[in-house]
Design a protein around this motif. Structure first.
Motif, PDB file in Angstrom:
ATOM      1  N   ILE A  62       0.859  -1.190   0.000  1.00 30.51           N
ATOM      2  CA  ILE A  62       0.000   0.000   0.000  1.00 30.51           C
ATOM      3  C   ILE A  62       0.891   1.234   0.000  1.00 30.51           C
ATOM      4  CG2 ILE A  62      -1.671   1.333   1.375  1.00 30.51           C
ATOM      5  CD1 ILE A  62      -2.657  -1.383   2.489  1.00 30.51           C
ATOM      6  N   ILE A  92      -1.582  -1.312  -4.062  1.00 29.65           N
ATOM      7  CA  ILE A  92      -2.803  -0.525  -3.819  1.00 29.65           C
ATOM      8  C   ILE A  92      -2.335   0.887  -3.494  1.00 29.65           C
ATOM      9  CG2 ILE A  92      -4.926  -0.316  -2.485  1.00 29.65           C
ATOM     10  CD1 ILE A  92      -4.563  -3.227  -1.556  1.00 29.65           C
ATOM     11  N   MET A  94      -3.217   4.418  -2.370  1.00 29.94           N
ATOM     12  CA  MET A  94      -4.342   5.088  -1.711  1.00 29.94           C
ATOM     13  C   MET A  94      -4.159   6.607  -1.672  1.00 29.94           C
ATOM     14  SD  MET A  94      -5.283   2.208   1.152  1.00 29.94           S
ATOM     15  CE  MET A  94      -7.009   2.656   1.240  1.00 29.94           C
ATOM     16  N   ALA A 119      -6.905   3.443  -4.938  1.00 29.22           N
ATOM     17  CA  ALA A 119      -7.921   3.384  -3.881  1.00 29.22           C
ATOM     18  C   ALA A 119      -7.828   4.606  -2.964  1.00 29.22           C
ATOM     19  CB  ALA A 119      -7.748   2.089  -3.088  1.00 29.22           C
ATOM     20  N   ILE A 135     -13.625   4.640   0.589  1.00 31.73           N
ATOM     21  CA  ILE A 135     -12.534   4.268  -0.321  1.00 31.73           C
ATOM     22  C   ILE A 135     -13.111   4.059  -1.727  1.00 31.73           C
ATOM     23  CG2 ILE A 135     -10.587   2.700  -0.711  1.00 31.73           C
ATOM     24  CD1 ILE A 135     -10.700   1.900   2.240  1.00 31.73           C
ATOM     25  N   VAL A 137     -12.360   2.696  -5.330  1.00 32.52           N
ATOM     26  CA  VAL A 137     -11.366   1.785  -5.916  1.00 32.52           C
ATOM     27  C   VAL A 137     -11.536   1.658  -7.430  1.00 32.52           C
ATOM     28  CG1 VAL A 137     -10.334  -0.510  -5.743  1.00 32.52           C
ATOM     29  CG2 VAL A 137     -11.507   0.466  -3.764  1.00 32.52           C
ATOM     30  N   CYS A 147      -8.496  -8.066  -2.530  1.00 32.43           N
ATOM     31  CA  CYS A 147      -7.933  -7.116  -1.552  1.00 32.43           C
ATOM     32  C   CYS A 147      -8.992  -6.560  -0.604  1.00 32.43           C
ATOM     33  CB  CYS A 147      -7.273  -5.943  -2.289  1.00 32.43           C
ATOM     34  SG  CYS A 147      -5.874  -6.451  -3.281  1.00 32.43           S
ATOM     35  N   ARG A 148     -10.238  -7.014  -0.735  1.00 31.05           N
ATOM     36  CA  ARG A 148     -11.334  -6.400   0.024  1.00 31.05           C
ATOM     37  C   ARG A 148     -11.090  -6.385   1.540  1.00 31.05           C
ATOM     38  NH1 ARG A 148     -16.804  -5.081  -0.401  1.00 31.05           N
ATOM     39  NH2 ARG A 148     -17.195  -5.739  -2.513  1.00 31.05           N
ATOM     40  N   LEU A 151      -8.819  -3.633   2.599  1.00 32.98           N
ATOM     41  CA  LEU A 151      -9.466  -2.314   2.550  1.00 32.98           C
ATOM     42  C   LEU A 151     -10.463  -2.166   3.702  1.00 32.98           C
ATOM     43  CD1 LEU A 151     -10.004  -2.152  -1.323  1.00 32.98           C
ATOM     44  CD2 LEU A 151      -8.267  -0.938   0.000  1.00 32.98           C
ATOM     45  N   ILE A 158     -16.844   1.232   0.924  1.00 29.41           N
ATOM     46  CA  ILE A 158     -15.850   0.894  -0.098  1.00 29.41           C
ATOM     47  C   ILE A 158     -16.564   0.667  -1.429  1.00 29.41           C
ATOM     48  CG2 ILE A 158     -14.012  -0.742  -0.703  1.00 29.41           C
ATOM     49  CD1 ILE A 158     -13.810  -1.282   2.385  1.00 29.41           C
TER      50      ILE A 158
END
Ligand code: NAD
Length: 300
Positions: A62, A92, A94, A119, A135, A137, A147-148, A151, A158
């Motif tokens: 991340i 990911i 963010m 994300a 979030i 995505v 990847c849920r 997150l 989300i």
């Protein structure tokens, strides 16, 4: 549980990493300011010496970094993720950055067999601490589903919003809405107080009117009315960065953004008036100074 790499331990990244640890994930962390890794190491995270080292140790990484050049440097630069990343890994990102940059980085990673999700998040530091971020995505749906649970350790709302870069688009649109409202409220509230209405009466009366908004009830109620313009909490400079992303995206797609451009000028004015590092509702302060009034609650 598999190891997660976390790069960028600032105002948002630190509490987000904290929540991952609380939910049982093992972390390898890195920040250019090595002292920012300390509190997470105390909680059990491993510290790394570079983005490359994080990538070597983790199949999921991340990033939570300020802007497009920072993400480019962390991923594609010297000792960047791309030098250490293993085939089959996932990045990911963010951070709030340019969706075109997101897409370029995704292409470079794809050549190494690495997937990417963008994300970016909304709601700010309190939600990052509570694990209640929104979030947005973008990316392949199957990768998102994989990847849920990661997150969900950081956010409660989300949304998978489309292909790679779409998350950034949603975030930029969100921030056009927040910035234009915050800037428009600045001049509106200053006018009300300058024209003789008590700030508390004005706030209460407007809260029941059709001009009420999330920004009035949050940014104004909790910050402007209380004179709380903290440093290191989404400063004027970061909102200006996001308005810049909006304007460049609009220009690329030939979509005029008159209000975003006006709001950007308000934020430039605030920055030029010494507010650049303060929480962004400080955009009201130059207007208060010009009018010689303050929109502050007198309640104890
Ligand atoms: P921040 O400036 O507090 O933290 C960024 C961190 O990244 C710093 O600790 C910095 O040292 C580190 N960093 C920069 N380049 C690096 C690199 N190459 N390698 C390793 N570390 C590096 O920023 P923040 O407030 O945490 O925001 C992060 C992102 O989230 C930004 O894109 C911002 O727009 C977005 N965002 C912030 C908020 C907020 O309320 N602060 C809310 C929503 C979204």
């Amino acid at each position: 549980m598999e190891k997660i790499g976390f790069i960028g331990l600032g105002a948002m990244g630190k509490p987000m990493a904290n929540n991952l640890i609380k939910k049982g994930f093992s972390l390898i962390v890195f920040d250019l300011f090595s002292e920012r890794m300390g509190p997470l190491k105390v909680l059990g995270a491993e510290g790394a010496k570079s983005c490359k080292e994080v990538a070597e140790g983790c199949p999921t990484i991340i990033t939570m970094l300020p802007s497009s050049p920072d993400v480019k440097e962390a991923v594609l630069g010297k000792d960047g993720l791309i030098e250490g990343v293993r085939k089959g890994s996932t990045l990911i990102d963010m951070s709030t950055i340019d969706p075109i940059m997101t897409q370029k980085i995704a292409v470079a990673l794809k050549e190494k067999g690495v997937e990417m999700l963008d994300a970016p998040v909304a709601r700010g530091v309190p939600a990052a601490i509570e694990g209640t971020l929104v979030i947005y995505v973008g990316g392949v749906k199957g990768v998102f589903e994989k990847c849920r649970s990661i997150l969900e350790a950081m956010g409660t709302d989300i949304y998978h919003v489309g292909d790679i870069g779409s998350g950034e688009v949603c975030k930029i649109v969100n921030n056009i809405m927040v910035a234009t409202t915050t800037a428009a409220l600045a001049e509106s509230m200053v006018l009300g107080v300058k024209a003789g209405v008590h700030p508390d009466v004005l706030f209460e009366a407007l809260s029941s009117g059709s001009g009420n908004s999330f920004v009035l009830q949050n940014h104004y109620k909790n910050h402007v009315m209380k004179g709380r313009f903290e440093e290191e909490v989404f400063p004027v400079d970061y909102m200006l960065k996001d308005l810049g992303l909006a304007l460049s995206t609009g220009a690329a797609l030939r979509v005029p953004l008159h209000f975003a451009a006006l709001a950007a000028q308000h934020y430039i004015l605030a920055g030029a008036s010494g507010e650049s590092k303060r929480y962004h509702p400080a955009v009201i302060r130059p207007f208060e100074k010009l009018a010689g009034v303050e929109v502050r609650s007198k309640k104890k």
